[in-house]
Design an enzyme around this catalytic site. Structure first.
Site, PDB file in Angstrom:
ATOM      1  N   ASP A 166       8.381  34.255  26.235  1.00  0.00           N
ATOM      2  CA  ASP A 166       8.482  34.952  24.796  1.00  0.00           C
ATOM      3  C   ASP A 166       7.550  34.155  23.933  1.00  0.00           C
ATOM      4  OD1 ASP A 166       9.545  36.741  22.798  1.00  0.00           O
ATOM      5  OD2 ASP A 166      11.297  35.719  22.987  1.00  0.00           O
ATOM      6  N   ASP A 184       1.466  34.974  21.123  1.00  0.00           N
ATOM      7  CA  ASP A 184       1.731  35.260  19.855  1.00  0.00           C
ATOM      8  C   ASP A 184       0.779  34.276  19.018  1.00  0.00           C
ATOM      9  OD1 ASP A 184       2.483  35.607  17.303  1.00  0.00           O
ATOM     10  OD2 ASP A 184       4.642  34.829  17.610  1.00  0.00           O
ATOM     11  N   HIS A 202      13.956  37.693  13.320  1.00  0.00           N
ATOM     12  CA  HIS A 202      14.478  36.610  14.421  1.00  0.00           C
ATOM     13  C   HIS A 202      15.603  35.980  13.792  1.00  0.00           C
ATOM     14  CE1 HIS A 202      10.225  36.598  16.097  1.00  0.00           C
ATOM     15  NE2 HIS A 202      11.069  37.156  17.098  1.00  0.00           N
ATOM     16  N   GLY A 203      16.775  35.984  14.689  1.00  0.00           N
ATOM     17  CA  GLY A 203      17.803  35.057  14.280  1.00  0.00           C
ATOM     18  C   GLY A 203      18.998  35.831  13.857  1.00  0.00           C
ATOM     19  N   GLY A 243      16.110  42.233  17.642  1.00  0.00           N
ATOM     20  CA  GLY A 243      17.183  43.193  18.195  1.00  0.00           C
ATOM     21  C   GLY A 243      18.543  42.740  17.662  1.00  0.00           C
ATOM     22  N   VAL A 296      16.354  40.738  22.494  1.00  0.00           N
ATOM     23  CA  VAL A 296      17.548  40.217  21.823  1.00  0.00           C
ATOM     24  C   VAL A 296      18.037  38.946  22.203  1.00  0.00           C
ATOM     25  CG1 VAL A 296      20.179  40.527  22.154  1.00  0.00           C
ATOM     26  CG2 VAL A 296      18.630  42.631  21.827  1.00  0.00           C
TER      27      VAL A 296
END
Length: 283
Positions: A81, A103, A178-179, A210, A231
């Site tokens: 990820d 990314d 995120h978070g 998510g 998630v």
């Protein structure tokens, strides 16, 4: 069973549901996610975030996940990820991950394309799924809708990016973050933007951030091409809270028992998000 991520994404896109990608970093978080997926009869992707790779390096993660997946009654894929470091991406590939996310979204489009295409060239020699990202996912602790809107994926960038990289899955930014969000704050998905991205993209889409997204929104996104929902923070927060409470109430408890309580709390949250993603009953 241990599965190729491309197979899970392809099935989700065809059947119009989203596979849940759950972040994990040790035995307990991995097992919690797999057990929840078995309870819900759902396919599953296990994500190892680059920031957790020192604690859960690819040579350790792969045999552990493979061992648990071999006994599982649902398909389980393993993905890196938000990979940004090329040595780590290569290590994950060699170790046997079936999905790799590169990314380079913070780079200009041309550089994002160049770096992403490099990963695709390597990964596709073994049929490994590659996820690229356009736009930038906001940070939930400091979430502001206006800031999230500025970071959203630009529709005009989609086709050049997809065609010049050869990726299998496109991560888009449409208003999530995120978070964990501050109390009383919820993200707002721009469904108009998501619809436009889906209309122009020849590939399935991935939704990051998510955690904390309203259940109704998560149920809707697969109608607009989203085949994967990430998630992590909500699962970790549940496990952390369970540990904190257990240590207060049972200060002399054995560590193994405390970790068991953490695992149970994580499993409950994963099961909840699985039911929202539409993947329950799809395995």
């Amino acid at each position: 069973m241990f599965a190729m991520m491309n197979d899970l994404i392809r099935a989700a896109a065809q059947q119009r549901f989203a596979v849940l990608a759950i972040n994990c970093f040790n035995l307990e978080t991995t097992r919690a996610a797999i057990q929840a997926a078995e309870q819900q009869r759902a396919p599953l992707i296990l994500n190892v975030y680059q920031g957790h790779s020192a604690h859960f390096p690819p040579p350790v993660a792969v045999p552990l996940v493979r061992a648990l997946a071999a006994d599982a009654t649902v398909p389980v894929a393993l993905a890196l990820d938000h990979g940004k470091a090329f040595p780590l991406i290569g290590q994950a590939f060699r170790a046997g991950f079936t999905g790799l996310m590169i990314d380079a979204s913070s780079e200009p489009l041309a550089e994002n394309i160049r770096q992403t295409a490099q990963v695709v060239k390597m990964a596709h020699t073994a049929g490994v799924c590659v996820e690229g990202e356009l736009g930038h996912i906001a940070d939930a602790p400091t979430y502001e809708l206006a800031d999230a809107a500025v970071k959203m994926t630009q529709v005009a960038d989609v086709l050049p990016f997809v065609e010049q990289t050869g990726i299998d899955l496109l991560a888009v930014s449409v208003g999530t973050a995120h978070g964990l969000y501050p109390a009383g704050v919820q993200p707002k998905i721009d469904f108009q933007r998501l619809q436009e991205l889906h209309a122009v993209s020849p590939l399935p889409l991935a939704l990051h951030g998510g955690s904390g997204t309203p259940a109704g929104d998560l149920r809707r996104v697969s109608q607009f091409g989203v085949a994967k929902i990430n998630v992590g923070a909500a699962v970790f927060d549940a496990g952390k809270h369970a540990l904190q409470q257990a240590m207060k109430q049972h200060p002399h408890a054995e560590l193994a028992d405390l970790l068991g309580l953490m695992e149970s709390a994580c499993r409950e949250v994963v099961a909840e998000y699985l039911s929202w993603s539409g993947s329950a009953g799809k395995a």
